[in-house]
Design a protein around this motif. Structure first.
Motif, PDB file in Angstrom:
ATOM      1  N   ASN A 148      48.289  43.077  53.613  1.00 16.56           N
ATOM      2  CA  ASN A 148      49.186  42.023  54.088  1.00 16.56           C
ATOM      3  C   ASN A 148      49.242  40.894  53.057  1.00 16.56           C
ATOM      4  O   ASN A 148      48.864  39.762  53.321  1.00 16.56           O
ATOM      5  CB  ASN A 148      48.716  41.517  55.457  1.00 16.56           C
ATOM      6  CG  ASN A 148      48.880  42.579  56.529  1.00 16.56           C
ATOM      7  OD1 ASN A 148      49.985  43.040  56.772  1.00 16.56           O
ATOM      8  ND2 ASN A 148      47.786  42.988  57.143  1.00 16.56           N
ATOM      9  N   GLU A 149      49.714  41.251  51.862  1.00 16.81           N
ATOM     10  CA  GLU A 149      49.790  40.316  50.740  1.00 16.81           C
ATOM     11  C   GLU A 149      51.115  39.592  50.818  1.00 16.81           C
ATOM     12  O   GLU A 149      52.179  40.158  50.587  1.00 16.81           O
ATOM     13  CB  GLU A 149      49.666  41.096  49.430  1.00 16.81           C
ATOM     14  CG  GLU A 149      49.354  40.239  48.225  1.00 16.81           C
ATOM     15  CD  GLU A 149      50.597  39.652  47.581  1.00 16.81           C
ATOM     16  OE1 GLU A 149      50.454  38.614  46.912  1.00 16.81           O
ATOM     17  OE2 GLU A 149      51.683  40.207  47.738  1.00 16.81           O
ATOM     18  N   THR A 150      51.057  38.321  51.209  1.00 19.51           N
ATOM     19  CA  THR A 150      52.277  37.551  51.343  1.00 19.51           C
ATOM     20  C   THR A 150      51.942  36.084  51.167  1.00 19.51           C
ATOM     21  O   THR A 150      50.770  35.695  51.212  1.00 19.51           O
ATOM     22  CB  THR A 150      52.952  37.810  52.701  1.00 19.51           C
ATOM     23  OG1 THR A 150      54.200  37.117  52.755  1.00 19.51           O
ATOM     24  CG2 THR A 150      52.063  37.359  53.859  1.00 19.51           C
ATOM     25  N   TYR A 151      52.963  35.284  50.942  1.00 24.59           N
ATOM     26  CA  TYR A 151      52.757  33.852  50.784  1.00 24.59           C
ATOM     27  C   TYR A 151      54.099  33.159  50.958  1.00 24.59           C
ATOM     28  O   TYR A 151      55.155  33.803  50.958  1.00 24.59           O
ATOM     29  CB  TYR A 151      52.136  33.518  49.417  1.00 24.59           C
ATOM     30  CG  TYR A 151      52.791  34.176  48.226  1.00 24.59           C
ATOM     31  CD1 TYR A 151      53.816  33.552  47.525  1.00 24.59           C
ATOM     32  CD2 TYR A 151      52.375  35.431  47.795  1.00 24.59           C
ATOM     33  CE1 TYR A 151      54.409  34.149  46.427  1.00 24.59           C
ATOM     34  CE2 TYR A 151      52.971  36.041  46.693  1.00 24.59           C
ATOM     35  CZ  TYR A 151      53.988  35.402  46.012  1.00 24.59           C
ATOM     36  OH  TYR A 151      54.580  36.003  44.928  1.00 24.59           O
ATOM     37  N   PHE A 152      54.068  31.849  51.148  1.00 24.09           N
ATOM     38  CA  PHE A 152      55.294  31.097  51.386  1.00 24.09           C
ATOM     39  C   PHE A 152      56.171  31.081  50.134  1.00 24.09           C
ATOM     40  O   PHE A 152      55.686  30.941  49.017  1.00 24.09           O
ATOM     41  CB  PHE A 152      54.968  29.670  51.822  1.00 24.09           C
ATOM     42  CG  PHE A 152      54.312  29.583  53.168  1.00 24.09           C
ATOM     43  CD1 PHE A 152      55.045  29.809  54.326  1.00 24.09           C
ATOM     44  CD2 PHE A 152      52.962  29.315  53.286  1.00 24.09           C
ATOM     45  CE1 PHE A 152      54.452  29.743  55.576  1.00 24.09           C
ATOM     46  CE2 PHE A 152      52.346  29.249  54.524  1.00 24.09           C
ATOM     47  CZ  PHE A 152      53.094  29.470  55.672  1.00 24.09           C
ATOM     48  N   ALA A 181      51.275  45.852  43.965  1.00 24.64           N
ATOM     49  CA  ALA A 181      51.260  46.617  45.197  1.00 24.64           C
ATOM     50  C   ALA A 181      50.583  47.932  44.937  1.00 24.64           C
ATOM     51  O   ALA A 181      50.081  48.194  43.865  1.00 24.64           O
ATOM     52  CB  ALA A 181      52.687  46.844  45.681  1.00 24.64           C
ATOM     53  N   MET A 182      50.542  48.780  45.958  1.00 21.58           N
ATOM     54  CA  MET A 182      49.907  50.075  45.781  1.00 21.58           C
ATOM     55  C   MET A 182      50.583  50.833  44.664  1.00 21.58           C
ATOM     56  O   MET A 182      51.787  51.064  44.700  1.00 21.58           O
ATOM     57  CB  MET A 182      50.036  50.883  47.075  1.00 21.58           C
ATOM     58  CG  MET A 182      49.201  50.374  48.212  1.00 21.58           C
ATOM     59  SD  MET A 182      49.226  51.552  49.561  1.00 21.58           S
ATOM     60  CE  MET A 182      50.940  51.548  49.991  1.00 21.58           C
ATOM     61  N   GLN A 211      41.259  44.919  44.858  1.00 22.58           N
ATOM     62  CA  GLN A 211      40.968  43.540  45.239  1.00 22.58           C
ATOM     63  C   GLN A 211      42.124  42.615  44.846  1.00 22.58           C
ATOM     64  O   GLN A 211      42.490  41.701  45.593  1.00 22.58           O
ATOM     65  CB  GLN A 211      39.677  43.069  44.558  1.00 22.58           C
ATOM     66  CG  GLN A 211      38.420  43.829  44.969  1.00 22.58           C
ATOM     67  CD  GLN A 211      38.107  43.672  46.446  1.00 22.58           C
ATOM     68  OE1 GLN A 211      38.312  42.604  47.021  1.00 22.58           O
ATOM     69  NE2 GLN A 211      37.616  44.733  47.066  1.00 22.58           N
ATOM     70  N   LEU A 212      42.696  42.852  43.687  1.00 22.00           N
ATOM     71  CA  LEU A 212      43.827  42.048  43.236  1.00 22.00           C
ATOM     72  C   LEU A 212      45.000  42.186  44.184  1.00 22.00           C
ATOM     73  O   LEU A 212      45.662  41.205  44.536  1.00 22.00           O
ATOM     74  CB  LEU A 212      44.213  42.502  41.828  1.00 22.00           C
ATOM     75  CG  LEU A 212      45.311  41.713  41.095  1.00 22.00           C
ATOM     76  CD1 LEU A 212      44.884  40.279  40.870  1.00 22.00           C
ATOM     77  CD2 LEU A 212      45.618  42.381  39.770  1.00 22.00           C
ATOM     78  N   ASN A 213      45.271  43.401  44.635  1.00 18.82           N
ATOM     79  CA  ASN A 213      46.371  43.639  45.576  1.00 18.82           C
ATOM     80  C   ASN A 213      46.163  42.930  46.901  1.00 18.82           C
ATOM     81  O   ASN A 213      47.119  42.662  47.630  1.00 18.82           O
ATOM     82  CB  ASN A 213      46.531  45.141  45.824  1.00 18.82           C
ATOM     83  CG  ASN A 213      47.222  45.845  44.674  1.00 18.82           C
ATOM     84  OD1 ASN A 213      47.925  45.214  43.901  1.00 18.82           O
ATOM     85  ND2 ASN A 213      47.002  47.132  44.543  1.00 18.82           N
ATOM     86  N   GLN A 214      44.901  42.642  47.232  1.00 18.52           N
ATOM     87  CA  GLN A 214      44.588  41.994  48.505  1.00 18.52           C
ATOM     88  C   GLN A 214      44.338  40.494  48.346  1.00 18.52           C
ATOM     89  O   GLN A 214      43.807  39.850  49.254  1.00 18.52           O
ATOM     90  CB  GLN A 214      43.369  42.667  49.144  1.00 18.52           C
ATOM     91  CG  GLN A 214      43.603  44.143  49.475  1.00 18.52           C
ATOM     92  CD  GLN A 214      42.447  44.765  50.221  1.00 18.52           C
ATOM     93  OE1 GLN A 214      41.899  44.176  51.147  1.00 18.52           O
ATOM     94  NE2 GLN A 214      42.045  45.955  49.816  1.00 18.52           N
ATOM     95  N   ALA A 240      37.955  40.398  42.359  1.00 20.45           N
ATOM     96  CA  ALA A 240      38.472  41.183  41.237  1.00 20.45           C
ATOM     97  C   ALA A 240      37.891  40.693  39.919  1.00 20.45           C
ATOM     98  O   ALA A 240      37.494  41.490  39.053  1.00 20.45           O
ATOM     99  CB  ALA A 240      40.002  41.091  41.210  1.00 20.45           C
ATOM    100  N   LYS A 241      37.814  39.382  39.763  1.00 24.19           N
ATOM    101  CA  LYS A 241      37.260  38.805  38.538  1.00 24.19           C
ATOM    102  C   LYS A 241      35.803  39.201  38.355  1.00 24.19           C
ATOM    103  O   LYS A 241      35.366  39.521  37.236  1.00 24.19           O
ATOM    104  CB  LYS A 241      37.401  37.286  38.589  1.00 24.19           C
ATOM    105  CG  LYS A 241      36.956  36.572  37.326  1.00 24.19           C
ATOM    106  CD  LYS A 241      37.202  35.079  37.446  1.00 24.19           C
ATOM    107  CE  LYS A 241      36.764  34.345  36.187  1.00 24.19           C
ATOM    108  NZ  LYS A 241      36.997  32.881  36.301  1.00 24.19           N
TER     109      LYS A 241
END
Length: 453
Positions: free
Chosen positions: A67-71, A293-294, A322-325, A331-332
């Motif tokens: 559920n990777e989203t943002y304003f 994304a995937m 981790q980056l996708n999420q 991830a770092k």
């Protein structure tokens, strides 16, 4: 644990989700949790529980998507919708107009549209427009209705809008009541929407950065269902890198000054060949996906990797997951020891550059991409993301350097359309067909702007 095949088939049948590649790791975790909760490893028993327990079904499905989203994600499309298309639609049809965010996740997209409409129309917006968000995941819908956000959800939101529409609440920010009461949320299974519970017909359906989870046959079925929810001359708006992968013959593709959308009326709309010819691009063979994304399933290697290769490869794939999420610190942490062991790993440098970019460290990101190109000049993703840092204003623009970056992407991918870009452990975060199409488009936009001057 038991075979994943029955669960993949069941999920695909009920929700259309295509759980291959890195998505399989999420399915493994979800099945493990389900086995622990029910107390059995028998697949038939577990599937029977999922079929008859709605709450269990909601928890299971919630673990399967990123559920990777943002304003204000992809703000150009939102501004076009609010400033160009909807005023045109109001003049033609009058209000109220109905908008649906299909696959709305935790609500950032429909709330972004609501904020943009309030900025343009003031208090009249709530009488001119009805906004609905729909998602199959009840847990993210609950979050959307609560309207409580933090962290990276605000990474693209202008500070003035954050101040105007949110109030601090402990370590998070609460959306103002007027917006929460205006936007409604409904359960929506994209394989079986109905005009009853979800409302409609809709003048606009936003289906952005969702189709990556579905194979082509399922996307076609979903489009047929969404078409039934569209009002006459209503439009379907996809994510910028998903557009070509959703041109499946169900709806007609329209280009309105660089913004692509689909419409049901086939009589007055250009076909895909004309659109592609105007942009000098070829449709990619693979389904399209957003920038982070995937990735598509990897091709089978010619020979199995050695045990010494397995650990770095697994860590790189975990870092991409981790980056996708949006777990950038995680991830770092995975990438740092890999780069300490091999400072010139192209895969690690590319991922480190993307992490730095999302952590608002554009110069560090640029330097990572530069190091990757020093090792592998054929790394077209590094060329692309360097140019994007300049185009999007994250670094002071250098038109010549930006043009050179996009030109390198086009040159490399026209010579080898399925090139991995020198990556060995991961697939490119952006599919080659998308990158070539976008590089041509952005390069053409720059040339046109220079010509006007």
């Amino acid at each position: 644990m038991s075979s994943l095949a029955p669960f993949k088939q069941w999920v695909h049948q009920h929700c259309g989700l295509h759980l291959e590649g890195l998505a399989e790791a999420r399915l493994i975790r979800a099945v493990d949790a389900l086995q622990t909760e029910i107390g059995t490893q028998d697949s038939d028993t577990l599937l029977a529980h999922l079929a008859h327990d709605n709450a269990l079904f909601d928890r299971f499905i919630s673990q399967l998507t990123v559920n990777e989203t943002y304003f204000f994600r992809e703000p150009e499309a939102i501004h076009w919708l609010v400033d160009t298309h909807l005023p045109r639609r109001l003049a033609d049809k009058g209000g109220p107009l109905r908008l649906l965010s299909a696959g709305c996740s935790s609500g950032e997209e429909p709330y972004s549209v609501a904020m943009a409409l309030l900025e343009r129309y003031g208090d009249r917006a709530q009488t001119l427009f009805h906004i609905t968000g729909g998602d199959v995941d009840q847990q993210v819908l609950n979050k959307a209705q609560a309207g409580l956000y933090s962290g990276m959800a605000f990474r693209a939101l202008h500070p003035a809008l954050k101040t105007r529409y949110f109030t601090p609440k402990e370590r998070s920010f609460q959306l103002v009541d007027s917006l929460r009461q205006w936007v409604s949320f409904r359960s929506l299974n994209l394989l079986a929407p109905s005009a009853g519970p979800i409302g409609g017909p809709f003048d606009v359906i936003l289906f952005r950065n969702v189709s990556i989870y579905f194979d082509e046959a399922t996307r076609r079925q979903i489009q047929r269902q969404l078409k039934q929810l569209l009002a006459p001359k209503g439009i379907l708006l996809c994510g910028v890198t998903e557009t070509l992968g959703n041109d499946l013959g169900v709806l007609s593709l329209v280009d309105d000054h660089g913004i692509f959308y689909f419409q049901a009326d086939n009589t007055a709309l250009p076909d895909m060949a004309a659109t592609l010819a105007a942009h000098d691009a070829e449709p990619p063979e693979a389904p399209l996906a957003p920038l982070l994304a995937m990735p598509l399933p990897a091709a089978q290697p010619e020979a199995p990797p050695s045990s010494a290769q397995c650990e770095p490869t697994a860590l790189l794939q975990q870092a991409l997951e981790q980056l996708n999420q949006n777990r950038f610190n995680e991830a770092k942490a995975l990438l740092e020891p890999l780069l300490a062991d091999d400072p010139w790993s192209v895969d690690a440098l590319l991922l480190a550059g993307l992490v730095a970019r999302w952590q608002q460290q554009p110069q560090q990101a640029f330097d990572c991409f530069k190091r990757a190109l020093y090792v592998a000049p054929e790394c077209w993703p590094a060329h692309f993301y360097q140019a994007e840092l300049l185009r999007q204003g994250e670094l002071p623009d250098n038109p010549t350097q930006r043009q050179r970056g996009y030109a390198a992407v086009v040159r490399l991918l026209e010579a080898s359309p399925t090139s991995s870009g020198g990556l060995k452990a991961i697939l490119p975060p952006l599919p080659p067909g998308d990158a070539c199409f976008l590089a041509k488009r952005y390069a053409a936009e720059q040339t046109a702007t220079q010509g006007v001057g």
